[in-house]
Design a protein around this motif. Structure first.
Motif, short mmCIF file in Angstrom:
data_model
loop_
_atom_site.label_atom_id
_atom_site.label_comp_id
_atom_site.label_asym_id
_atom_site.label_seq_id
_atom_site.Cartn_x
_atom_site.Cartn_y
_atom_site.Cartn_z
N ILE A 80 0.86 -1.19 0.00
CA ILE A 80 0.00 0.00 0.00
C ILE A 80 0.89 1.24 0.00
CG2 ILE A 80 -1.72 1.31 1.32
CD1 ILE A 80 -2.58 -1.41 2.58
N SER A 81 0.58 2.21 -0.86
CA SER A 81 1.26 3.51 -0.81
C SER A 81 0.39 4.47 -0.01
CB SER A 81 1.50 4.04 -2.22
OG SER A 81 2.42 3.22 -2.90
N HIS A 82 1.00 5.10 1.00
CA HIS A 82 0.27 6.01 1.88
C HIS A 82 0.47 7.44 1.41
CE1 HIS A 82 0.55 2.26 4.08
NE2 HIS A 82 -0.41 2.68 4.89
N VAL A 83 -0.64 8.14 1.24
CA VAL A 83 -0.62 9.51 0.71
C VAL A 83 -1.37 10.42 1.69
CG1 VAL A 83 -0.47 8.76 -1.70
CG2 VAL A 83 -2.72 9.05 -0.63
N ARG A 84 -1.28 11.74 1.42
CA ARG A 84 -1.95 12.67 2.35
C ARG A 84 -3.46 12.66 2.17
NH1 ARG A 84 1.44 17.84 0.85
NH2 ARG A 84 1.03 16.76 -1.11
N GLY A 85 -3.92 12.49 0.93
CA GLY A 85 -5.35 12.55 0.70
C GLY A 85 -5.68 12.36 -0.76
N LEU A 86 -6.92 12.71 -1.09
CA LEU A 86 -7.45 12.46 -2.44
C LEU A 86 -6.64 13.17 -3.53
CD1 LEU A 86 -9.58 11.28 -4.29
CD2 LEU A 86 -11.13 13.15 -3.63
N GLU A 87 -6.23 14.40 -3.24
CA GLU A 87 -5.50 15.16 -4.27
C GLU A 87 -4.22 14.42 -4.67
OE1 GLU A 87 -3.54 19.51 -4.64
OE2 GLU A 87 -5.14 19.32 -3.14
N VAL A 107 8.23 14.03 4.25
CA VAL A 107 8.99 13.36 3.20
C VAL A 107 8.61 13.94 1.83
CG1 VAL A 107 9.41 11.14 2.06
CG2 VAL A 107 9.31 11.26 4.55
N GLY A 108 7.33 14.31 1.69
CA GLY A 108 6.89 14.87 0.41
C GLY A 108 6.76 13.81 -0.68
N ARG A 114 -3.77 4.62 0.34
CA ARG A 114 -4.51 4.91 1.57
C ARG A 114 -4.00 6.21 2.15
NH1 ARG A 114 -5.23 3.96 7.36
NH2 ARG A 114 -3.36 2.82 8.02
N ALA A 115 -4.93 7.05 2.62
CA ALA A 115 -4.57 8.26 3.35
C ALA A 115 -4.84 7.97 4.83
CB ALA A 115 -5.42 9.45 2.89
N PRO A 116 -3.80 7.69 5.60
CA PRO A 116 -4.02 7.34 7.00
C PRO A 116 -4.47 8.54 7.82
CG PRO A 116 -1.67 7.52 6.56
CD PRO A 116 -2.36 7.72 5.25
N ALA A 117 -5.26 8.28 8.86
CA ALA A 117 -5.77 9.37 9.70
C ALA A 117 -4.80 9.71 10.82
CB ALA A 117 -7.12 8.98 10.29
N HIS A 118 -3.88 8.80 11.12
CA HIS A 118 -3.01 9.04 12.29
C HIS A 118 -2.16 10.29 12.07
CE1 HIS A 118 -0.25 8.43 15.57
NE2 HIS A 118 -0.95 7.37 15.96
N PRO A 119 -2.16 11.23 13.04
CA PRO A 119 -1.43 12.48 12.83
C PRO A 119 0.07 12.27 12.61
CG PRO A 119 -2.30 12.32 15.10
CD PRO A 119 -2.90 11.21 14.31
N VAL A 120 0.66 11.26 13.23
CA VAL A 120 2.10 11.03 13.02
C VAL A 120 2.36 10.55 11.60
CG1 VAL A 120 4.08 9.62 13.71
CG2 VAL A 120 2.56 10.59 15.46
N ALA A 121 1.51 9.65 11.10
CA ALA A 121 1.67 9.17 9.72
C ALA A 121 1.49 10.33 8.75
CB ALA A 121 0.68 8.04 9.43
N GLN A 122 0.48 11.15 8.99
CA GLN A 122 0.24 12.31 8.12
C GLN A 122 1.45 13.25 8.13
OE1 GLN A 122 -2.04 13.76 6.04
NE2 GLN A 122 -3.39 11.97 5.96
N ALA A 123 1.97 13.53 9.32
CA ALA A 123 3.11 14.45 9.44
C ALA A 123 4.32 13.89 8.72
CB ALA A 123 3.43 14.71 10.91
N LEU A 124 4.51 12.57 8.83
CA LEU A 124 5.67 11.94 8.19
C LEU A 124 5.56 12.00 6.67
CD1 LEU A 124 8.28 10.48 8.97
CD2 LEU A 124 7.00 8.32 8.91
N ILE A 125 4.38 11.70 6.14
CA ILE A 125 4.20 11.76 4.68
C ILE A 125 4.46 13.18 4.18
CG2 ILE A 125 2.58 11.44 2.76
CD1 ILE A 125 1.05 9.45 4.67
N SER A 126 3.94 14.17 4.92
CA SER A 126 4.14 15.57 4.51
C SER A 126 5.61 15.94 4.57
CB SER A 126 3.36 16.51 5.43
OG SER A 126 1.98 16.30 5.27
#
Ligand code: TXA
Ligand code: MG
Length: 315
Positions: free
Chosen positions: A62-69, A133-134, A119-131
């Motif tokens: 699974i590739s984890h992304v920030r969201g739909l965009e 790394v870019g 998948r766009a995970p809801a966990h704030p740490v996962a979100q922060a990490l994806i952002s």
């Protein structure tokens, strides 16, 4: 590698992001289970994920992304997929759809398939990490292939601490079973490839009845092999009580008050959150066989029963 377990504060997230950009791996929390994360666009990092998990390379990640965009840059999402993403992202839903040929996600991440799992995970740490790394992060559950998924940082570190630069600890995962995986083809047909943390009924409220994977040909979700999520102990399911030599895993208000209980009040959400940690605990207690109480098959019970029957499958 050290693989130290560190509290997932902003300093640790920055260190983890730097390691990921160097092609190293990190264990990250998500709301479902802990993931073994690597840069999804870096084939060397992705190869390390397969190797350290002992996972066959035909089983895509699974590739984890920030969201739909973000997702729209990697996949062609038909209207049904967009409705699902709008309803459940960020959250515990993985959408498999046709991969855009110009997506930077490595082919190895998708095991060479024409589809990609997002998948766009809801966990704030996962979100922060994806952002930070870019880039999208490939992350399977942070367990050795075929073992129980980790819902605590220590569990992930036991299996894979040696393979990573850092283990980000954010406490127990809230949901405790992996995301629900659906595929949406170009005609908008939605198939439930893996029951998971969002109940079938909840998904169906958005897109109508979900088809089941075709049982012919190759498994459409290669991760759905029969023997998976296996503790060392054998499992006996739908057990009213423990027999001689067995340890009991109870559910609801039972006659076995001393047994470990998935949820005394019979709550499936609580049971899902406890499932893997309780199985690990009974395994560690040295049980040869774990007898598991019957669990209702509705709602999150579908995912719980799915994981239990895989754990009970002959190996
Ligand atoms: O909750 C979760 O989904 C966790 C956290 C870390 O996000 N991740 C997770 O990943 O459970 P993993 O690798 O253990 O499971 C991914 C599932 C596998 O069953 C795999 O076969 C399926 O998704 N999958 C991935 N890409 C696919 C594709 N292109 N087509 C069909 N199935 C795919
Ligand atoms: Mg897994």
């Amino acid at each position: 590698m050290t693989g130290d377990i560190v509290r997932a504060d902003s300093n640790a997230i920055d260190r983890a992001a730097a390691a990921l950009l160097r092609g190293e791996l990190v264990i990250m929390p998500t709301e479902t289970v802990y993931g073994l994360a690597g840069d999804a666009t870096n084939p060397n990092a992705v190869a390390r994920i397969y190797a350290s998990k002992g996972r066959p390379q035909f089983n895509p990640l699974i590739s984890h992304v920030r969201g739909l965009e973000d997702a729209l840059t990697h996949a062609v999402l038909p209207p049904a997929a967009i409705r699902l993403a709008e309803a459940f992202w960020p959250g515990a839903l993985t959408i498999v759809a046709r991969r855009r040929t110009n997506s930077p996600i490595a082919e190895l991440t998708c095991a060479g398939l024409a589809s990609v799992a997002l998948r766009a995970p809801a966990h704030p740490v996962a979100q922060a990490l994806i952002s930070a790394v870019g880039r999208p992060l490939a992350a399977p559950s942070a367990n050795r292939s075929g073992r129980l998924s980790p819902t605590l940082a220590q569990h992930a570190a036991e299996d894979l601490g040696d393979a990573v630069a850092l283990v980000l600890d954010a406490g127990p995962c809230g949901m405790g079973v992996e995301s629900s995986v659906v595929s949406v083809d170009d005609d908008g047909h939605v198939v439930l490839l893996r029951p998971g943390a969002i109940a079938r009924e909840t998904l169906e409220a958005i897109v109508g009845p979900l088809a089941d994977p075709r049982q012919d040909a190759a498994p459409s979700s290669p991760g759905m092999l029969a023997s998976h999520y296996a503790p060392r102990a054998r499992l006996r399911l739908d057990a009213a009580e423990a027999r001689e030599g067995e340890l009991y895993l109870a559910f609801g208000d039972t006659a076995a008050p001393e047994a470990l209980n998935l949820s005394r009040r019979g709550d499936l959400t609580e049971a899902a959150a406890n499932l893997f940690a309780h199985l690990r605990a009974l395994d560690a207690a040295g049980a040869d066989c774990i007898a598991v109480a019957p669990i209702p098959r509705t709602g999150l019970g579908e995912a719980i029963n799915d994981r239990l029957s895989r754990a009970a499958a002959p190996r």
